[in-house]
Design a protein around this motif. Structure first.
Motif, PDB file in Angstrom:
ATOM      1  N   UNK A 149      -7.688   3.971  14.735  1.00 47.06           N
ATOM      2  CA  UNK A 149      -8.893   4.524  15.357  1.00 47.06           C
ATOM      3  C   UNK A 149      -9.742   5.352  14.388  1.00 47.06           C
ATOM      4  N   UNK A 150      -9.150   5.760  13.270  1.00 48.77           N
ATOM      5  CA  UNK A 150      -9.853   6.679  12.371  1.00 48.77           C
ATOM      6  C   UNK A 150     -11.067   5.991  11.722  1.00 48.77           C
ATOM      7  N   UNK A 151     -12.209   6.690  11.721  1.00 53.12           N
ATOM      8  CA  UNK A 151     -13.371   6.135  11.025  1.00 53.12           C
ATOM      9  C   UNK A 151     -13.130   6.301   9.531  1.00 53.12           C
ATOM     10  N   UNK A 152     -13.335   5.234   8.802  1.00 49.83           N
ATOM     11  CA  UNK A 152     -13.004   5.285   7.377  1.00 49.83           C
ATOM     12  C   UNK A 152     -14.155   5.832   6.546  1.00 49.83           C
ATOM     13  N   UNK A 153     -13.813   6.651   5.508  1.00 50.26           N
ATOM     14  CA  UNK A 153     -14.862   7.154   4.622  1.00 50.26           C
ATOM     15  C   UNK A 153     -15.102   6.154   3.481  1.00 50.26           C
ATOM     16  N   UNK A 154     -15.980   6.532   2.522  1.00 51.02           N
ATOM     17  CA  UNK A 154     -16.365   5.600   1.459  1.00 51.02           C
ATOM     18  C   UNK A 154     -15.162   5.126   0.634  1.00 51.02           C
ATOM     19  N   UNK A 155     -14.172   6.017   0.449  1.00 53.03           N
ATOM     20  CA  UNK A 155     -12.989   5.639  -0.324  1.00 53.03           C
ATOM     21  C   UNK A 155     -12.041   4.789   0.516  1.00 53.03           C
ATOM     22  N   UNK A 156     -11.822   5.229   1.759  1.00 49.82           N
ATOM     23  CA  UNK A 156     -10.856   4.531   2.613  1.00 49.82           C
ATOM     24  C   UNK A 156     -11.295   3.104   2.923  1.00 49.82           C
ATOM     25  N   UNK A 157     -12.603   2.840   2.741  1.00 46.21           N
ATOM     26  CA  UNK A 157     -13.143   1.512   2.990  1.00 46.21           C
ATOM     27  C   UNK A 157     -12.870   0.522   1.859  1.00 46.21           C
ATOM     28  N   UNK A 158     -12.330   1.032   0.731  1.00 46.27           N
ATOM     29  CA  UNK A 158     -12.078   0.136  -0.403  1.00 46.27           C
ATOM     30  C   UNK A 158     -10.930  -0.825  -0.070  1.00 46.27           C
ATOM     31  N   UNK A 159     -10.827  -1.929  -0.829  1.00 45.98           N
ATOM     32  CA  UNK A 159      -9.886  -2.979  -0.404  1.00 45.98           C
ATOM     33  C   UNK A 159      -8.438  -2.721  -0.852  1.00 45.98           C
ATOM     34  N   UNK A 160      -7.544  -3.604  -0.374  1.00 44.51           N
ATOM     35  CA  UNK A 160      -6.113  -3.450  -0.639  1.00 44.51           C
ATOM     36  C   UNK A 160      -5.808  -3.415  -2.131  1.00 44.51           C
ATOM     37  N   UNK A 161      -6.494  -4.269  -2.888  1.00 47.51           N
ATOM     38  CA  UNK A 161      -6.230  -4.351  -4.340  1.00 47.51           C
ATOM     39  C   UNK A 161      -6.510  -2.987  -4.987  1.00 47.51           C
ATOM     40  N   UNK A 162      -7.602  -2.342  -4.555  1.00 46.21           N
ATOM     41  CA  UNK A 162      -7.945  -1.024  -5.104  1.00 46.21           C
ATOM     42  C   UNK A 162      -6.793  -0.046  -4.865  1.00 46.21           C
ATOM     43  N   UNK A 163      -6.311   0.030  -3.616  1.00 46.88           N
ATOM     44  CA  UNK A 163      -5.257   1.009  -3.315  1.00 46.88           C
ATOM     45  C   UNK A 163      -3.947   0.664  -4.000  1.00 46.88           C
ATOM     46  N   UNK A 164      -3.673  -0.638  -4.162  1.00 46.00           N
ATOM     47  CA  UNK A 164      -2.469  -1.013  -4.899  1.00 46.00           C
ATOM     48  C   UNK A 164      -2.582  -0.548  -6.357  1.00 46.00           C
ATOM     49  N   UNK A 165      -3.773  -0.711  -6.941  1.00 42.60           N
ATOM     50  CA  UNK A 165      -3.981  -0.260  -8.330  1.00 42.60           C
ATOM     51  C   UNK A 165      -3.864   1.264  -8.435  1.00 42.60           C
ATOM     52  N   UNK A 166      -4.390   1.966  -7.437  1.00 43.37           N
ATOM     53  CA  UNK A 166      -4.292   3.440  -7.447  1.00 43.37           C
ATOM     54  C   UNK A 166      -2.815   3.838  -7.400  1.00 43.37           C
ATOM     55  N   UNK A 167      -2.066   3.193  -6.519  1.00 42.98           N
ATOM     56  CA  UNK A 167      -0.628   3.498  -6.394  1.00 42.98           C
ATOM     57  C   UNK A 167       0.092   3.237  -7.720  1.00 42.98           C
ATOM     58  N   UNK A 168      -0.173   2.069  -8.324  1.00 44.99           N
ATOM     59  CA  UNK A 168       0.471   1.746  -9.608  1.00 44.99           C
ATOM     60  C   UNK A 168       0.027   2.734 -10.686  1.00 44.99           C
ATOM     61  N   UNK A 169      -1.224   3.172 -10.586  1.00 44.89           N
ATOM     62  CA  UNK A 169      -1.747   4.169 -11.518  1.00 44.89           C
ATOM     63  C   UNK A 169      -0.956   5.470 -11.420  1.00 44.89           C
ATOM     64  N   UNK A 170      -0.694   5.889 -10.205  1.00 44.14           N
ATOM     65  CA  UNK A 170       0.106   7.113 -10.031  1.00 44.14           C
ATOM     66  C   UNK A 170       1.494   6.947 -10.646  1.00 44.14           C
ATOM     67  N   UNK A 171       2.076   5.732 -10.502  1.00 43.34           N
ATOM     68  CA  UNK A 171       3.403   5.511 -11.099  1.00 43.34           C
ATOM     69  C   UNK A 171       3.340   5.644 -12.617  1.00 43.34           C
ATOM     70  N   UNK A 172       2.221   5.154 -13.219  1.00 45.98           N
ATOM     71  CA  UNK A 172       2.038   5.293 -14.672  1.00 45.98           C
ATOM     72  C   UNK A 172       1.942   6.773 -15.056  1.00 45.98           C
ATOM     73  N   UNK A 173       1.171   7.536 -14.262  1.00 39.71           N
ATOM     74  CA  UNK A 173       0.990   8.960 -14.546  1.00 39.71           C
ATOM     75  C   UNK A 173       2.328   9.703 -14.471  1.00 39.71           C
ATOM     76  N   UNK A 174       3.136   9.289 -13.509  1.00 37.22           N
ATOM     77  CA  UNK A 174       4.477   9.870 -13.335  1.00 37.22           C
ATOM     78  C   UNK A 174       5.316   9.624 -14.596  1.00 37.22           C
ATOM     79  N   UNK A 175       5.200   8.398 -15.110  1.00 42.04           N
ATOM     80  CA  UNK A 175       5.959   8.038 -16.324  1.00 42.04           C
ATOM     81  C   UNK A 175       5.474   8.827 -17.539  1.00 42.04           C
TER      82      UNK A 175
END
Ligand code: TMP
Length: 208
Positions: A149-175
């Motif tokens: 039900x949540x209205x999505x903001x400009x970032x939340x509207x980005x596609x699955x590939x974007x969020x997967x890349x962000x997640x993988x990016x965080x894993x790189x930063x962790x490393x």
């Protein structure tokens, strides 16, 4: 006077970051530590106004403008709020900080990481978190927690590939930053997530 500690919290949307930060604040207050909770983008009156513009779906912003705005907000946040609080011995808990720029603009939107590193070097007054918690939950699982039900903001509207890349990016930063960034298994329930964080804080800062 001993400086306050600076702790940031990172992760993709839907990982339960904001509610946990609130509980971490309560935990520190119980330990008689003075704390200040804040967030990015935002944290100052001016920054919160720009935050609204950045998140608005009406805004059409080239990614480099977005990056510069994020760092403009951050610089003011550091100068007006974070640095003075830390200097007066207050601990600062920040919902997102520099790692979000590397993860979202760098790994997600493919801005050259060196550009972001230059901004960090020049516009953070050398204020880097003492500790960063990465709420580790894959995008598939995080997405399920996101209310339909949540209205999505400009970032939340980005596609699955974007969020997967962000997640993988965080894993790189962790490393890349094993001493500063701590992995928090966010598949666990709320109490267990909080315990992982408070255990690390007690251990790192020798709190009893
Ligand atoms: P929030 O919903 O966690 O408050 O964050 C707002 C959005 O801003 C979120 O989608 C992540 C994004 N963001 C960046 O893209 N880069 C940054 O440097 C920061 C601080 C946030």
């Amino acid at each position: 006077m001993e400086k306050g500690k600076f702790i940031s919290f990172e992760g993709i949307e839907g990982v339960g970051k904001s509610t946990t930060i609130f509980e971490v604040e309560k935990f520190l207050i119980q330990k008689n530590i003075q704390v200040y909770r804040t967030r990015e983008p935002g944290g100052t009156e001016f920054g919160e106004k720009i935050r609204d513009l950045l998140l608005s779906k009406e805004s059409i912003i080239p990614v480099d403008s977005e990056l510069l705005l994020l760092f403009a907000i951050r610089y003011q946040h550091i100068k007006e709020v974070i640095e003075p609080k830390l200097n007066s011995g207050i601990w600062v808990l920040c919902d997102r900080f520099i790692d979000a720029s590397f993860a979202y603009q760098g790994y997600g939107k493919k801005v050259n990481l060196e550009k972001i590193e230059l901004l960090v070097e020049n516009f953070t007054r050398k204020i880097i978190p003492d500790l960063t918690f990465f709420f580790n939950l894959s995008y598939d699982l995080a997405k399920k927690r996101f209310p339909e039900s949540k209205t999505k903001d400009r970032f939340e509207n980005l596609d699955d590939k974007f969020f997967e890349d962000v997640y993988l990016g965080y894993l790189e930063l962790l490393k890349k930053n094993p001493d500063r960034i701590k992995n928090i298994d966010s598949k666990r329930n709320k109490e267990e997530v909080l315990k992982q964080i408070t255990d690390v804080i007690m251990d790192c800062f020798k709190i009893k």
